[in-house]
Design a protein around this motif. Sequence first.
Motif, mmCIF file in Angstrom:
data_model
loop_
_atom_site.group_PDB
_atom_site.id
_atom_site.type_symbol
_atom_site.label_atom_id
_atom_site.label_comp_id
_atom_site.label_asym_id
_atom_site.label_seq_id
_atom_site.Cartn_x
_atom_site.Cartn_y
_atom_site.Cartn_z
ATOM 1 N N UNK A 130 0.831 -1.204 0.000
ATOM 2 C CA UNK A 130 0.000 0.000 0.000
ATOM 3 C C UNK A 130 0.868 1.257 0.000
ATOM 4 N N UNK A 131 1.990 1.219 0.738
ATOM 5 C CA UNK A 131 2.869 2.392 0.801
ATOM 6 C C UNK A 131 3.523 2.693 -0.545
ATOM 7 N N UNK A 132 3.536 1.696 -1.434
ATOM 8 C CA UNK A 132 4.096 1.905 -2.774
ATOM 9 C C UNK A 132 3.080 2.515 -3.732
ATOM 10 N N UNK A 133 1.860 2.766 -3.228
ATOM 11 C CA UNK A 133 0.843 3.415 -4.056
ATOM 12 C C UNK A 133 -0.125 2.459 -4.715
ATOM 13 N N UNK A 134 -0.060 1.194 -4.360
ATOM 14 C CA UNK A 134 -0.979 0.217 -4.955
ATOM 15 C C UNK A 134 -2.314 0.259 -4.223
ATOM 16 N N UNK A 135 -3.410 0.188 -4.968
ATOM 17 C CA UNK A 135 -4.739 0.260 -4.368
ATOM 18 C C UNK A 135 -5.327 -1.117 -4.086
ATOM 19 N N UNK A 136 -4.871 -2.146 -4.800
ATOM 20 C CA UNK A 136 -5.381 -3.496 -4.558
ATOM 21 C C UNK A 136 -4.508 -4.199 -3.524
ATOM 22 N N UNK A 137 -4.811 -5.445 -3.251
ATOM 23 C CA UNK A 137 -4.054 -6.217 -2.263
ATOM 24 C C UNK A 137 -2.909 -6.965 -2.935
ATOM 25 N N UNK A 138 -1.781 -7.057 -2.237
ATOM 26 C CA UNK A 138 -0.658 -7.820 -2.773
ATOM 27 C C UNK A 138 -1.007 -9.307 -2.823
ATOM 28 N N UNK A 139 -1.919 -9.737 -1.952
ATOM 29 C CA UNK A 139 -2.308 -11.149 -1.915
ATOM 30 C C UNK A 139 -3.001 -11.594 -3.189
ATOM 31 N N UNK A 140 -3.560 -10.652 -3.959
ATOM 32 C CA UNK A 140 -4.204 -11.024 -5.216
ATOM 33 C C UNK A 140 -3.376 -10.582 -6.424
ATOM 34 N N UNK A 141 -2.227 -9.963 -6.152
ATOM 35 C CA UNK A 141 -1.320 -9.603 -7.248
ATOM 36 C C UNK A 141 -0.593 -10.863 -7.715
ATOM 37 N N UNK A 142 -0.285 -10.964 -8.999
ATOM 38 C CA UNK A 142 0.417 -12.169 -9.486
ATOM 39 C C UNK A 142 1.800 -12.288 -8.868
ATOM 40 N N UNK A 143 2.163 -13.506 -8.500
ATOM 41 C CA UNK A 143 3.503 -13.737 -7.962
ATOM 42 C C UNK A 143 4.513 -13.468 -9.074
ATOM 43 N N UNK A 144 5.644 -12.826 -8.767
ATOM 44 C CA UNK A 144 6.606 -12.489 -9.831
ATOM 45 C C UNK A 144 7.123 -13.730 -10.549
ATOM 46 N N UNK A 145 7.331 -13.574 -11.834
ATOM 47 C CA UNK A 145 7.916 -14.635 -12.649
ATOM 48 C C UNK A 145 9.264 -14.169 -13.161
ATOM 49 N N UNK A 146 10.192 -15.106 -13.276
ATOM 50 C CA UNK A 146 11.513 -14.761 -13.793
ATOM 51 C C UNK A 146 11.402 -14.380 -15.269
ATOM 52 N N UNK A 147 11.971 -13.228 -15.616
ATOM 53 C CA UNK A 147 11.972 -12.747 -17.003
ATOM 54 C C UNK A 147 13.354 -13.019 -17.583
ATOM 55 N N UNK A 148 13.394 -13.894 -18.559
ATOM 56 C CA UNK A 148 14.672 -14.330 -19.111
ATOM 57 C C UNK A 148 15.538 -13.191 -19.614
#
Length: 530
Positions: free
Chosen positions: A353-371
């Motif tokens: 939330x402190x980063x300015x996101x309005x939704x929940x991190x729990x429903x944000x996609x887990x990061x994927x490695x970008x080759x």
Amino acid sequence: FFDLSEEVVCRCGKAVVIKKVPDQWFIDYSNVPLTEATKNHCKSMHILPSEFYNNVQGILDWFRERACVRQGNWLGTRFPFDPKWIIEAISDSTLYPIYYVIAHYYNTGQITLEQMTEQFFDFVFLGKGTAKEVASATGMNEELAQCIKDDVFYWYPLDINLGGKEHMTVHFPAFLKNHVAILPPELWPRGIFVNWYVTGKLGKISKSKGGAEPIPDAAGNFGVDALRLYYAHIAAPFADVEWDEDSIKNYVTRIERVLRAVDELKSLDGAEKMSVDAWLISRLNSRVGAINEAMDDYDLRRMANEVYFETLADVRWYIRRGGNNENTASKVLSMWVRMMAPITPHIAEEVWESLGNEDFVSIAPYPEAIGEDIDIVAEVAESYLGEVMADVNEILKVTGIAPKRIILYTTPQWKRDVLDLALDMSGEDSLTVPSLTKAVMSREDLRRMGKEAASFARKQAEEMMKRSAGEKRRLAAPLDEYQYLSDAADFLSEALGAEVVIYSADDTSAPDPQRKARAAQPRRPAIYVE
């Protein structure tokens, strides 16, 4: 009552005796075709720890007839073949996961108990018959019957069954054989995970033995996230772990360090990109890949180590190296906070939330490695820099010298050429000491180095044949050692507390009072301390 061959004591501390129960009913788990089918299926399962994967074959052979009913004031289902009996818990419970899939249809009143007939279960669990036939026989809506069956075949088979180590010879064999005996092969379980205990000073912490909350108000004293991190990181799943209040305090401190690093990243506001920016982005992507591998093996400890220890070390190194790019910091924070969410969800939500996101991190996609963001050269270069610093510090520690100037001599080109030949021949699976020596001595520019070239070739061949594939890939990365160390000279000078000067061992004009330059090798610069 019958005596045992020797005294057996129950976990409750009382002596164990055997009572003969007349008219008892058993499930024949000794059935040979069932046992062999179950053993064959286990070979394709993901079973952890590996010791249980190996031992389960013998356990299934050993697991024989088992009483499946009992009498007394027990909760449970009446045995349909003899109502005076109650179905015993293990026999009844090993198939319960598949019932969970359909339970909500009954709990919400969409189907009745009377409609859950044998024909209904044959259809939704075994795929026998049709939805129309079930609807006609039970009065159930045809579309609903089909929906329930589709749910079962969507959610099943069970991906993983988690249980304590006491279940290795009790619950899990029955679980496996019941599934194989009753369900079609496509619904047989895929995995088992056996965990050990968290113990207190007086033994195992459990609901049955008391002490399920080892310290009153633990969440209030330490914070829920610190407790979750403690259990995830310190509790190796295949060894008992004793509850330790001092250790939990260390994890409270660890979270505080992570939050301070987050605040430092949030404060970065520069626009200039340095080589260390590519390194940090690459490290985060590599760590995401490592975390995914860990979670495939249900290795929470490795995951926690990557997120809260290794990534924190990466961020601190980036800041120490002078990293100050706002875009890099923003990208890293977005990935890092999502990496924290599974283990420390409350803190992750606050930071998100402190980063300015309005939704929940729990429903944000887990990061994927970008080759494309994984830069092996950047990672190798920073690792090389850290190793050089460690080597210099070790020399200073051993000698006790207070340095005025430190000279680093990077490898001469001819030694790099020998290393490249060794890497090429290793990749072709043709590397031996004689073959590399012959290849080196066949080149005029290398042959001019005489015995030194032959000796270096022998050493490289011997070392290369011991290296892993990952080490060889890192050695093959095209790193200009002289240029990289030269660019980092100011940083090295500040970090080591003395002027640091970089020369190539090929530079004949370089000062070399103790002939150190001749010792320089690829990825191992020679070091002279004044």
